[in-house]
Design a protein around this motif. Structure first.
Motif, PDB file in Angstrom:
ATOM      1  N   GLY A 275       0.877  -0.926  -0.019  1.00  0.00           N
ATOM      2  CA  GLY A 275       0.131   0.610   0.300  1.00  0.00           C
ATOM      3  C   GLY A 275       1.378   0.973   0.219  1.00  0.00           C
ATOM      4  N   GLY A 276       2.236   1.160   0.333  1.00  0.00           N
ATOM      5  CA  GLY A 276       3.078   2.293   0.466  1.00  0.00           C
ATOM      6  C   GLY A 276       4.930   1.738   1.057  1.00  0.00           C
ATOM      7  N   GLY A 277       4.845   2.024   1.808  1.00  0.00           N
ATOM      8  CA  GLY A 277       6.060   2.561   2.451  1.00  0.00           C
ATOM      9  C   GLY A 277       6.881   1.389   1.775  1.00  0.00           C
ATOM     10  N   TYR A 278       8.252   0.893   2.114  1.00  0.00           N
ATOM     11  CA  TYR A 278       8.302   0.267   1.307  1.00  0.00           C
ATOM     12  C   TYR A 278       8.735  -0.892   0.378  1.00  0.00           C
ATOM     13  CZ  TYR A 278      12.668   2.309   4.295  1.00  0.00           C
ATOM     14  OH  TYR A 278      13.460   3.341   4.660  1.00  0.00           O
ATOM     15  N   ILE A 279       9.282  -1.296  -0.783  1.00  0.00           N
ATOM     16  CA  ILE A 279       9.650  -2.248  -1.077  1.00  0.00           C
ATOM     17  C   ILE A 279      10.105  -3.425  -1.763  1.00  0.00           C
ATOM     18  CG2 ILE A 279       8.539  -3.412  -3.924  1.00  0.00           C
ATOM     19  CD1 ILE A 279       6.389  -1.880  -2.779  1.00  0.00           C
ATOM     20  N   LEU A 280      10.719  -4.392  -1.539  1.00  0.00           N
ATOM     21  CA  LEU A 280      11.934  -5.131  -1.378  1.00  0.00           C
ATOM     22  C   LEU A 280      12.266  -5.417  -3.178  1.00  0.00           C
ATOM     23  CD1 LEU A 280      11.536  -8.474   1.402  1.00  0.00           C
ATOM     24  CD2 LEU A 280      13.184  -6.477   1.000  1.00  0.00           C
ATOM     25  N   GLY A 281      13.393  -4.957  -3.386  1.00  0.00           N
ATOM     26  CA  GLY A 281      14.293  -6.061  -4.259  1.00  0.00           C
ATOM     27  C   GLY A 281      14.955  -6.682  -4.152  1.00  0.00           C
ATOM     28  N   PHE A 282      15.049  -7.437  -5.007  1.00  0.00           N
ATOM     29  CA  PHE A 282      16.517  -8.818  -5.272  1.00  0.00           C
ATOM     30  C   PHE A 282      16.625  -8.211  -7.150  1.00  0.00           C
ATOM     31  CE2 PHE A 282      12.613 -10.143  -2.415  1.00  0.00           C
ATOM     32  CZ  PHE A 282      13.488 -10.928  -1.193  1.00  0.00           C
ATOM     33  N   THR A 283      17.902  -8.574  -6.497  1.00  0.00           N
ATOM     34  CA  THR A 283      18.186  -8.651  -7.756  1.00  0.00           C
ATOM     35  C   THR A 283      20.006  -9.062  -7.829  1.00  0.00           C
ATOM     36  OG1 THR A 283      19.257  -7.037 -10.177  1.00  0.00           O
ATOM     37  CG2 THR A 283      19.964  -6.424  -7.935  1.00  0.00           C
ATOM     38  N   LYS A 284      20.888  -9.596  -9.341  1.00  0.00           N
ATOM     39  CA  LYS A 284      21.895 -10.573  -9.609  1.00  0.00           C
ATOM     40  C   LYS A 284      23.098  -9.019 -10.285  1.00  0.00           C
ATOM     41  CE  LYS A 284      20.354 -15.116 -11.144  1.00  0.00           C
ATOM     42  NZ  LYS A 284      20.956 -15.892 -12.139  1.00  0.00           N
ATOM     43  N   ASP A 285      22.560  -8.560 -10.128  1.00  0.00           N
ATOM     44  CA  ASP A 285      23.281  -6.787 -10.596  1.00  0.00           C
ATOM     45  C   ASP A 285      22.819  -5.395  -9.911  1.00  0.00           C
ATOM     46  OD1 ASP A 285      25.021  -4.981 -11.422  1.00  0.00           O
ATOM     47  OD2 ASP A 285      25.383  -6.122 -13.016  1.00  0.00           O
ATOM     48  N   TYR A 286      23.089  -5.171  -8.786  1.00  0.00           N
ATOM     49  CA  TYR A 286      22.450  -3.930  -8.260  1.00  0.00           C
ATOM     50  C   TYR A 286      22.890  -2.906  -8.853  1.00  0.00           C
ATOM     51  CZ  TYR A 286      21.095  -0.551  -4.549  1.00  0.00           C
ATOM     52  OH  TYR A 286      19.968   0.765  -4.258  1.00  0.00           O
ATOM     53  N   GLU A 287      24.162  -2.091  -9.159  1.00  0.00           N
ATOM     54  CA  GLU A 287      24.124  -1.080  -9.609  1.00  0.00           C
ATOM     55  C   GLU A 287      23.731  -0.903 -11.249  1.00  0.00           C
ATOM     56  OE1 GLU A 287      26.181   1.456  -8.981  1.00  0.00           O
ATOM     57  OE2 GLU A 287      26.208   0.159  -7.011  1.00  0.00           O
ATOM     58  N   LYS A 288      22.853  -2.281 -12.388  1.00  0.00           N
ATOM     59  CA  LYS A 288      22.030  -1.650 -12.619  1.00  0.00           C
ATOM     60  C   LYS A 288      20.823  -2.163 -12.532  1.00  0.00           C
ATOM     61  CE  LYS A 288      21.082  -4.902 -17.003  1.00  0.00           C
ATOM     62  NZ  LYS A 288      20.464  -6.515 -17.979  1.00  0.00           N
ATOM     63  N   ALA A 289      20.086  -2.415 -11.779  1.00  0.00           N
ATOM     64  CA  ALA A 289      19.556  -2.628 -11.455  1.00  0.00           C
ATOM     65  C   ALA A 289      18.757  -1.175 -10.736  1.00  0.00           C
ATOM     66  CB  ALA A 289      18.508  -3.194  -9.906  1.00  0.00           C
ATOM     67  N   LYS A 290      19.298   0.010 -10.640  1.00  0.00           N
ATOM     68  CA  LYS A 290      19.818   0.996  -9.651  1.00  0.00           C
ATOM     69  C   LYS A 290      19.410   2.295 -10.792  1.00  0.00           C
ATOM     70  CE  LYS A 290      23.452   2.649  -7.060  1.00  0.00           C
ATOM     71  NZ  LYS A 290      23.739   3.255  -6.581  1.00  0.00           N
TER      72      LYS A 290
END
Length: 304
Positions: A275-290
């Motif tokens: 509904g708001g707040g934080y969402i969780l992210g998962f990635t094998k390449d954080y810099e790319k995801a960012k």
């Protein structure tokens, strides 16, 4: 007054599913914390008033179970919860307060220094569930439990919860991270939407046959440190949530959520009720995801 710190928590897996007896995995998050204090600050009066109402609720529902004379005296002296844990962001702001009040005022506090058995966990969870219901209308008790124990917890079912070791972090490209949706969410309305959905046979069926299957597979893979099965099940979990939990996904994150699935550059999932707040992210390449999530503030919580 003792001055223990109580940290935030993150439910990595199990949001909503634990209501229907799926597995869950929750970890402490020490970047945010809170403590009961008398120090003066701008939020102190608001917190003090909130604790005053909470104390009245406790006195009505837990007669004789807390040192209410001391609690009332401290409240009159301006005691409040000095916390950096953002409220309405799914990281345990009320859970930490509940844990702090229990630690300070419980008359027959359950001690954990000699070890933490499943029986102790069950007792604490039952007490915390009733306590935290003041804030959310209904609470599983899991948030205050992890804030109190400050250890990763594996939830096998409502009655089977244990502490668990998780793989040590590594300095790799991969990361689990928080995405700030930009506004707090409210737990009670989101939970109400979920319970309305549960009345539909089709939703209940897909929750049990798909969501719980993917969720549990993610937990098993994460605990073992198996990255490939983790990410293949994360994709299924994220896709399922996009189809069935859309009302709980913050509106401004819908496009980013879908983009991650389509490009496989990251996968998003709810962090708590949504509904708001934080969402969780998962990635094998954080810099790319960012780079794809540059419109949002992100912060790493676990590296691999």
């Amino acid at each position: 007054m003792r001055n223990p710190l109580f940290y935030a928590k993150i439910l990595l897996f199990g949001e909503y599913g634990i209501i229907e007896d799926s597995k869950g995995l929750t970890i402490p998050y020490n970047s945010y914390k809170g403590t009961l204090t008398f120090d003066e600050n701008s939020q102190g009066k608001i917190s003090n008033e909130s604790i005053r109402k909470f104390a009245a609720y406790l006195e009505e529902n837990f007669p004789g179970e807390f040192d209410f004379d001391q609690m009332k005296s401290d409240i009159e002296e301006g005691m409040h919860f000095d916390s950096t844990i953002p409220q309405g962001y799914g990281v345990g702001s009320s859970g930490a307060l509940v844990a702090a009040i229990y630690e300070r005022y419980a008359a027959n506090k359950i001690e954990t220094e000699q070890g933490i058995s499943k029986e102790i966990i069950a007792q604490l969870k039952e007490t915390f569930s009733k306590m935290e219901s003041f804030f959310h209308g209904k609470s599983s008790g899991i948030d205050p439990l992890i804030c109190y124990l400050n250890l990763p917890l594996l939830i096998n079912s409502k009655t089977d919860i244990s502490t668990i070791g998780i793989p040590a972090q590594k300095e790799g490209k991969g990361a689990i991270f928080l995405v700030n949706s930009g506004a707090p969410g409210e737990t009670a309305p989101m939970v109400q939407i979920f319970f309305e959905k549960l009345k539909q046979d089709g939703f209940r069926k897909t929750l049990k046959e798909e969501f719980i299957k993917y969720n549990n597979a993610c937990i098993d893979a994460f605990v073992k440190g198996d990255v490939n099965p983790l990410f293949s099940n994360l994709k299924k979990l994220s896709t399922w949530a996009f189809l069935h939990f859309k009302p709980m996904i913050p509106q401004r994150l819908l496009d980013a959520w879908q983009y991650g699935i389509q490009t496989n550059s990251y996968y998003l999932k709810l962090c708590g009720s949504g509904g708001g707040g934080y969402i969780l992210g998962f990635t094998k390449d954080y810099e790319k995801a960012k780079t794809h999530l540059q419109d949002f503030d992100t912060e790493i919580i676990y590296k691999f």
